[in-house]
Design a protein around this motif. Structure first.
Motif, PDB file in Angstrom:
ATOM      1  N   THR A  31       0.850  -1.201   0.000  1.00 32.13           N
ATOM      2  CA  THR A  31       0.000   0.000   0.000  1.00 32.13           C
ATOM      3  C   THR A  31       0.885   1.250   0.000  1.00 32.13           C
ATOM      4  N   GLY A  32       0.293   2.342  -0.479  1.00 32.26           N
ATOM      5  CA  GLY A  32       1.072   3.583  -0.578  1.00 32.26           C
ATOM      6  C   GLY A  32       2.263   3.386  -1.497  1.00 32.26           C
ATOM      7  N   ALA A  33       1.987   2.701  -2.641  1.00 25.53           N
ATOM      8  CA  ALA A  33       3.077   2.205  -3.480  1.00 25.53           C
ATOM      9  C   ALA A  33       3.484   3.158  -4.590  1.00 25.53           C
ATOM     10  N   ASN A  34       2.826   4.310  -4.688  1.00 25.77           N
ATOM     11  CA  ASN A  34       3.116   5.179  -5.828  1.00 25.77           C
ATOM     12  C   ASN A  34       4.301   6.107  -5.604  1.00 25.77           C
ATOM     13  N   GLY A  35       4.841   6.148  -4.395  1.00 27.47           N
ATOM     14  CA  GLY A  35       5.967   7.057  -4.156  1.00 27.47           C
ATOM     15  C   GLY A  35       6.737   6.639  -2.932  1.00 27.47           C
ATOM     16  N   GLY A  36       7.779   7.402  -2.617  1.00 28.16           N
ATOM     17  CA  GLY A  36       8.542   7.199  -1.388  1.00 28.16           C
ATOM     18  C   GLY A  36       9.002   5.764  -1.187  1.00 28.16           C
ATOM     19  N   LEU A  37       8.921   5.310   0.069  1.00 30.90           N
ATOM     20  CA  LEU A  37       9.394   3.959   0.405  1.00 30.90           C
ATOM     21  C   LEU A  37       8.601   2.886  -0.336  1.00 30.90           C
ATOM     22  N   GLY A  38       7.280   3.118  -0.506  1.00 30.62           N
ATOM     23  CA  GLY A  38       6.428   2.115  -1.142  1.00 30.62           C
ATOM     24  C   GLY A  38       6.906   1.785  -2.550  1.00 30.62           C
ATOM     25  N   CYS A  57      -2.982   2.027  -4.241  1.00 30.10           N
ATOM     26  CA  CYS A  57      -2.773   3.483  -4.268  1.00 30.10           C
ATOM     27  C   CYS A  57      -4.116   4.194  -4.171  1.00 30.10           C
ATOM     28  N   ARG A  58      -4.141   5.358  -3.531  1.00 29.64           N
ATOM     29  CA  ARG A  58      -5.430   6.052  -3.468  1.00 29.64           C
ATOM     30  C   ARG A  58      -5.710   6.819  -4.756  1.00 29.64           C
ATOM     31  N   SER A  59      -4.673   6.996  -5.588  1.00 25.97           N
ATOM     32  CA  SER A  59      -4.884   7.637  -6.892  1.00 25.97           C
ATOM     33  C   SER A  59      -4.411   6.696  -7.990  1.00 25.97           C
ATOM     34  N   SER A  61      -4.096   7.320 -11.147  1.00 21.11           N
ATOM     35  CA  SER A  61      -3.149   7.942 -12.088  1.00 21.11           C
ATOM     36  C   SER A  61      -1.745   8.012 -11.481  1.00 21.11           C
ATOM     37  N   ARG A  62      -1.632   8.314 -10.172  1.00 23.14           N
ATOM     38  CA  ARG A  62      -0.294   8.323  -9.553  1.00 23.14           C
ATOM     39  C   ARG A  62       0.274   6.906  -9.506  1.00 23.14           C
ATOM     40  N   GLY A  63      -0.598   5.931  -9.313  1.00 21.68           N
ATOM     41  CA  GLY A  63      -0.156   4.532  -9.304  1.00 21.68           C
ATOM     42  C   GLY A  63       0.353   4.117 -10.678  1.00 21.68           C
ATOM     43  N   GLU A  85      -6.921   0.686  -6.790  1.00 25.92           N
ATOM     44  CA  GLU A  85      -7.231   1.833  -5.932  1.00 25.92           C
ATOM     45  C   GLU A  85      -7.617   1.394  -4.528  1.00 25.92           C
ATOM     46  N   VAL A  86      -7.077   2.090  -3.548  1.00 26.71           N
ATOM     47  CA  VAL A  86      -7.552   1.918  -2.170  1.00 26.71           C
ATOM     48  C   VAL A  86      -7.260   3.192  -1.388  1.00 26.71           C
ATOM     49  N   ASP A  87      -8.328   3.703  -0.751  1.00 23.66           N
ATOM     50  CA  ASP A  87      -8.172   4.884   0.103  1.00 23.66           C
ATOM     51  C   ASP A  87      -8.473   4.449   1.531  1.00 23.66           C
ATOM     52  N   LEU A  88      -7.458   4.494   2.369  1.00 22.49           N
ATOM     53  CA  LEU A  88      -7.613   4.006   3.749  1.00 22.49           C
ATOM     54  C   LEU A  88      -8.512   4.900   4.596  1.00 22.49           C
ATOM     55  N   GLU A  89      -8.950   6.026   4.039  1.00 23.29           N
ATOM     56  CA  GLU A  89      -9.911   6.885   4.753  1.00 23.29           C
ATOM     57  C   GLU A  89     -11.341   6.447   4.509  1.00 23.29           C
ATOM     58  N   HIS A 112       1.946  -3.156   4.586  1.00 27.67           N
ATOM     59  CA  HIS A 112       1.126  -1.976   4.885  1.00 27.67           C
ATOM     60  C   HIS A 112       2.072  -0.797   5.074  1.00 27.67           C
ATOM     61  N   ASN A 113       2.281  -0.070   3.994  1.00 27.78           N
ATOM     62  CA  ASN A 113       3.247   1.030   4.013  1.00 27.78           C
ATOM     63  C   ASN A 113       2.574   2.400   3.988  1.00 27.78           C
ATOM     64  N   ALA A 114       1.345   2.487   3.459  1.00 27.87           N
ATOM     65  CA  ALA A 114       0.675   3.797   3.325  1.00 27.87           C
ATOM     66  C   ALA A 114       0.537   4.442   4.692  1.00 27.87           C
ATOM     67  N   PHE A 164       4.010  -4.177   8.726  1.00 27.84           N
ATOM     68  CA  PHE A 164       3.530  -2.805   8.925  1.00 27.84           C
ATOM     69  C   PHE A 164       4.728  -1.875   9.000  1.00 27.84           C
ATOM     70  N   VAL A 165       4.749  -0.871   8.128  1.00 29.83           N
ATOM     71  CA  VAL A 165       5.850   0.096   8.168  1.00 29.83           C
ATOM     72  C   VAL A 165       5.506   1.144   9.224  1.00 29.83           C
ATOM     73  N   GLY A 166       6.394   1.307  10.186  1.00 34.80           N
ATOM     74  CA  GLY A 166       6.140   2.265  11.268  1.00 34.80           C
ATOM     75  C   GLY A 166       7.266   3.275  11.376  1.00 34.80           C
ATOM     76  N   SER A 167       7.351   3.889  12.545  1.00 28.97           N
ATOM     77  CA  SER A 167       8.368   4.915  12.733  1.00 28.97           C
ATOM     78  C   SER A 167       8.940   4.818  14.140  1.00 28.97           C
TER      79      SER A 167
HETATM   80  N1  NAP Z   1      10.339   8.498   5.148  1.00 28.83           N
HETATM   81  C1  NAP Z   1      10.653   8.396   6.441  1.00 28.83           C
HETATM   82  O1  NAP Z   1      11.671   8.917   6.914  1.00 28.83           O
HETATM   83  C2  NAP Z   1       9.757   7.621   7.379  1.00 28.83           C
HETATM   84  C3  NAP Z   1      10.127   7.540   8.712  1.00 28.83           C
HETATM   85  C4  NAP Z   1       9.326   6.812   9.557  1.00 28.83           C
HETATM   86  C5  NAP Z   1       8.193   6.161   9.100  1.00 28.83           C
HETATM   87  N2  NAP Z   1       7.851   6.267   7.808  1.00 28.83           N
HETATM   88  C6  NAP Z   1       6.637   5.566   7.376  1.00 28.83           C
HETATM   89  O2  NAP Z   1       6.900   4.890   6.163  1.00 28.83           O
HETATM   90  C7  NAP Z   1       5.748   4.886   5.329  1.00 28.83           C
HETATM   91  C8  NAP Z   1       6.104   5.470   3.975  1.00 28.83           C
HETATM   92  O3  NAP Z   1       6.691   6.730   4.178  1.00 28.83           O
HETATM   93  P1  NAP Z   1       7.168   7.641   2.976  1.00 28.83           P
HETATM   94  O4  NAP Z   1       8.174   8.576   3.528  1.00 28.83           O
HETATM   95  O5  NAP Z   1       7.514   6.807   1.799  1.00 28.83           O
HETATM   96  O6  NAP Z   1       5.826   8.465   2.746  1.00 28.83           O
HETATM   97  P2  NAP Z   1       5.214   9.147   1.428  1.00 28.83           P
HETATM   98  O7  NAP Z   1       6.253   9.349   0.388  1.00 28.83           O
HETATM   99  O8  NAP Z   1       4.429  10.312   1.915  1.00 28.83           O
HETATM  100  O9  NAP Z   1       4.217   8.011   0.916  1.00 28.83           O
HETATM  101  C9  NAP Z   1       3.080   7.680   1.640  1.00 28.83           C
HETATM  102  C10 NAP Z   1       2.183   6.858   0.750  1.00 28.83           C
HETATM  103  O10 NAP Z   1       0.984   6.605   1.482  1.00 28.83           O
HETATM  104  C11 NAP Z   1      -0.116   6.939   0.630  1.00 28.83           C
HETATM  105  N3  NAP Z   1      -1.299   7.324   1.393  1.00 28.83           N
HETATM  106  C12 NAP Z   1      -1.479   8.389   2.203  1.00 28.83           C
HETATM  107  N4  NAP Z   1      -2.729   8.435   2.650  1.00 28.83           N
HETATM  108  C13 NAP Z   1      -3.379   7.371   2.113  1.00 28.83           C
HETATM  109  C14 NAP Z   1      -4.701   6.883   2.192  1.00 28.83           C
HETATM  110  N5  NAP Z   1      -5.661   7.521   2.878  1.00 28.83           N
HETATM  111  N6  NAP Z   1      -5.014   5.758   1.520  1.00 28.83           N
HETATM  112  C15 NAP Z   1      -4.078   5.109   0.799  1.00 28.83           C
HETATM  113  N7  NAP Z   1      -2.810   5.532   0.660  1.00 28.83           N
HETATM  114  C16 NAP Z   1      -2.474   6.654   1.314  1.00 28.83           C
HETATM  115  C17 NAP Z   1       0.390   8.102  -0.201  1.00 28.83           C
HETATM  116  O11 NAP Z   1      -0.429   8.299  -1.339  1.00 28.83           O
HETATM  117  P3  NAP Z   1      -0.482   9.725  -2.100  1.00 28.83           P
HETATM  118  O12 NAP Z   1       0.788   9.815  -2.905  1.00 28.83           O
HETATM  119  O13 NAP Z   1      -1.708   9.614  -2.917  1.00 28.83           O
HETATM  120  O14 NAP Z   1      -0.540  10.774  -1.035  1.00 28.83           O
HETATM  121  C18 NAP Z   1       1.795   7.590  -0.537  1.00 28.83           C
HETATM  122  O15 NAP Z   1       1.740   6.680  -1.599  1.00 28.83           O
HETATM  123  C19 NAP Z   1       4.678   5.691   6.059  1.00 28.83           C
HETATM  124  O16 NAP Z   1       3.811   4.806   6.713  1.00 28.83           O
HETATM  125  C20 NAP Z   1       5.484   6.506   7.061  1.00 28.83           C
HETATM  126  O17 NAP Z   1       4.747   6.792   8.229  1.00 28.83           O
HETATM  127  C21 NAP Z   1       8.593   6.984   6.932  1.00 28.83           C
END
Ligand code: NAP
Length: 198
Positions: A31-38, A57-59, A61-63, A85-89, A112-114, A164-167
């Protein structure tokens, strides 16, 4: 609580081993696979040979953008990656995602990364939005895919995984001594949010 030296060690000195286990024949959801760590997790999972990787992904097109970027980097078979598509809200969105999951022949791994770090207060599922997405939405999805993971274990004699990806910031968070027995109710009040969430 992490110390300054923990931070320096983990950010600048620690080398995290790169996973090398084969994902051959496995179906993986991230989840949350369109950017960042995902997106990085998707890329590496394809490198490890997964048969099917579903970008939750919640979008759409971004996915799709992420899917095409990964395919162009790896030159992999475009049938491996699917964007769902999946929106966790939204309970409705989670339910329709789960309905599709139930049609998969198998499901081996769910990551579960979103997640978000909310900047403005908003109420979702009757509580603060960051808690709602990172905890309630995430676990609404997690619990509903367990039957498919169990079925896969039984049919294919494998051990499915859920991550589960946490912090590490959980260790810094300050909670009041008594939040009235229900933490979600407590944080439904905007006045109780402070620091980064304001
Ligand atoms: N990067 C770090 O340093 C760090 C540190 C500690 C923990 N984490 C955790 O690691 C995970 C990934 O972090 P990241 O930095 O890669 O974050 P990110 O780049 O902001 O990516 C977050 C992803 O979650 C998706 N998302 C947000 N709200 C959502 C919803 N309601 N339904 C479905 N998807 C949703 C976003 O989609 P959109 O693109 O559509 O918004 C995006 O794809 C997160 O859980 C974050 O808490 C990250």
């Amino acid at each position: 609580m992490p110390t300054l030296s923990d931070f320096i060690y983990t950010q600048f000195r620690l080398t995290i081993p790169i996973p090398t286990a084969s994902f051959a024949s496995k179906t993986v959801i991230i989840t949350g696979a369109n950017g960042g760590l995902g997106k990085e997790i998707v890329t590496h999972t394809v490198r490890l040979g997964a048969s099917k990787v579903i970008l939750g992904c919640r979008s759409k097109s971004r996915g799709d953008e992420a899917k095409h970027a990964i395919e162009s980097t790896l030159q992999c078979n475009p049938e491996i990656l699917e964007v769902w598509e999946v929106d966790l809200e939204s309970e409705v969105s989670i339910k329709s995602f789960v309905n599709k999951v139930n049609e998969l022949p198998r499901l081996d791994v769910v990551i579960h990364n979103a997640g978000i770090q909310g900047q403005k207060f908003k109420r979702v599922y009757g509580t603060e939005r960051t808690l709602a997405i990172n905890s309630i939405g995430t676990f609404l999805l997690a619990f509903q895919v367990i039957p498919k993971l169990k079925e896969t274990a039984r049919l294919y004699r494998v051990t499915p995984h859920m991550t589960f990806v946490g912090s590490a910031l959980y260790d810094v968070a300050k909670f009041p001594e008594d939040h009235g027995g229900d933490i979600f109710d407590w944080y439904a009040e905007e006045s109780r949010m402070s620091g980064m969430n304001q």
